[in-house]
Design an enzyme around this catalytic site. Structure first.
Site, short mmCIF file in Angstrom:
data_model
loop_
_atom_site.label_atom_id
_atom_site.label_comp_id
_atom_site.label_asym_id
_atom_site.label_seq_id
_atom_site.Cartn_x
_atom_site.Cartn_y
_atom_site.Cartn_z
N TYR A 53 0.90 -1.27 0.06
CA TYR A 53 -0.07 -0.01 -0.03
C TYR A 53 0.90 1.33 -0.02
CZ TYR A 53 -4.09 -2.71 1.17
OH TYR A 53 -4.94 -3.56 1.10
N SER A 214 -13.79 -3.08 0.17
CA SER A 214 -14.67 -2.48 -0.81
C SER A 214 -16.28 -2.56 -0.52
CB SER A 214 -14.20 -2.99 -2.32
OG SER A 214 -14.42 -2.00 -3.32
N PRO A 215 -16.68 -2.16 0.64
CA PRO A 215 -18.03 -2.10 1.05
C PRO A 215 -18.91 -1.36 0.11
CG PRO A 215 -17.03 -1.10 2.66
CD PRO A 215 -15.84 -1.64 1.83
N LEU A 216 -18.18 -0.28 -0.16
CA LEU A 216 -19.09 0.83 -1.08
C LEU A 216 -18.51 0.56 -2.61
CD1 LEU A 216 -18.71 3.95 1.14
CD2 LEU A 216 -20.66 2.01 1.17
N GLY A 219 -16.53 3.35 -3.78
CA GLY A 219 -17.35 4.63 -3.77
C GLY A 219 -18.62 4.86 -4.38
N LEU A 221 -21.20 3.11 -4.41
CA LEU A 221 -22.49 2.82 -3.48
C LEU A 221 -22.64 3.97 -2.34
CD1 LEU A 221 -22.18 -1.08 -3.30
CD2 LEU A 221 -24.14 0.27 -4.14
N GLY A 223 -23.10 7.21 -3.52
CA GLY A 223 -23.93 7.94 -3.95
C GLY A 223 -23.50 9.09 -4.91
N LYS A 224 -22.13 9.59 -4.75
CA LYS A 224 -21.77 10.57 -5.25
C LYS A 224 -21.37 10.41 -6.85
CE LYS A 224 -19.19 12.25 -1.05
NZ LYS A 224 -18.00 12.83 -0.59
#
Length: 337
Positions: A53, A214-216, A219, A221, A223-224
């Site tokens: 990372y 990566s739960p979203l 990004g 999920l 909304g942006k």
């Protein structure tokens, strides 16, 4: 914060694990420190990182965490998890280091480097960032047992595995009368539900904990990106095709715009943010241990904390299943009988 045992171990971890992939890449060190302080204050005791990372500066994320440990004295408050597999551009031995893999030679060198960067003498969970099917289990387990006996690691984890990888790992561990893999970290979210088919049932049957990264969905999920695609971290990094050419669900939100619009409307009706609903849905999954949250700012982190206490109504979850249908359950019932 809520806590649970990590797989079949007796170690208790927070159901939110702090992901640090942004540290030193899109999040500078000052903000990273604010996020880690906020995580400790919120009761998170489980941090996830990897030796690679840091974007174009591999290893910088571990270095940032290590300096924070040294300056704050909070090392004992953290169950630290790091990984090895990818190349680290070691100029001393480019032949071995610039190749992916889990040879004893590479793991030994990578672990020592991680310990130095993290400024610690041991790591609670050392993960295979990906399975190396070219390295035998005889070599892998002998190496990990040596690290365990030396007190440099406590547990072995894995990431990005197939269900049969976990089965083979535990079969080989049983032959040696050792614990084997205790936790699997896997990409899982509303837009990527394939783990429900094989991976999650296998992990549950084997007593292996599972954390979703990566739960979203980078990004999407949150909304942006519905109205502004540039808000996605993956699009900003311009690494979609190169890193995930076979994973269209990562960023193919243009084709999924109708679904995302329905999801946004459903969340508005509930009076909750899309990000928190997406995370709460994961936390409601019966065979998932927890979620890795990787905020870029402390404000993003604090905004996500209410998801831990958010209980989604059954009828709401059914509506979400209609918008983002899964594979239909586990195999083979999902496609046969």
């Amino acid at each position: 914060m809520k806590y649970t045992a990590l797989g079949r171990t007796g170690m208790q971890v927070s159901r939110f694990c702090l992901g640090t992939t942004n540290f030193g890449n899109v999040t500078d060190e000052k903000e990273a420190r604010r996020i880690m302080d906020a995580a400790i204050d919120a009761g998170i005791n489980y941090f996830d990182t990897a030796n690679e990372y840091g974007g174009g500066h591999k290893g910088i994320t571990e270095t940032i965490i290590g300096r924070w440990f040294q300056d704050t004295g909070k090392r004992k408050k953290v169950i630290m998890q790091t990984k090895a597999f990818s190349w680290m551009a070691d100029s001393d031995d480019p032949i071995n280091e610039e190749a992916h893999g889990l040879s004893t030679y590479k793991l030994r060198r990578n672990l020592e480097d991680s310990l130095k960067r993290l400024q610690t003498d041991h790591i609670e969970v050392y993960m295979m960032h990906h399975y190396d099917r070219g390295t035998s289990w005889d070599e892998l387990y002998e190496c990990y047992q040596s690290m365990l006996y030396q007190g440099k690691i406590d547990y072995l984890g894995s990431s990005n595995s197939a269900g049969y990888d976990l089965c083979e790992a535990q079969m080989e561990a049983k032959k040696r009368n050792i614990l084997g893999v205790v936790v699997e970290e896997h990409r899982y979210n509303l837009m990527c539900r394939l783990p429900e088919l094989e991976l999650l049932p296998a992990a549950q049957k084997l007593g292996i904990g599972t954390f979703a990264y990566s739960p979203l969905n980078a990004g999407v999920l949150a909304g942006k990106s519905l109205h502004d695609p540039t808000k996605s971290r993956r699009i900003e990094a311009n690494v979609i095709d190169a890193e995930h050419p076979k994973a269209p669900n990562y960023m193919n939100f243009i084709d999924m715009e109708p679904q995302l619009a329905k999801f946004a409307k459903l969340c508005d009706e509930l009076g909750e943010t899309q990000a928190n609903v997406a995370v709460a849905w994961l936390l409601s999954r019966p065979n998932l241990t927890g979620v890795i949250v990787g905020p870029r700012t402390v404000e993003q982190f604090e905004a996500m904390l209410p998801a831990m206490e958010l209980t989604l109504p059954d009828d709401f979850i059914k509506e979400m299943d209609l918008i983002f249908p899964g594979p239909g359950g586990g195999a083979p019932e999902a496609y046969a009988w």
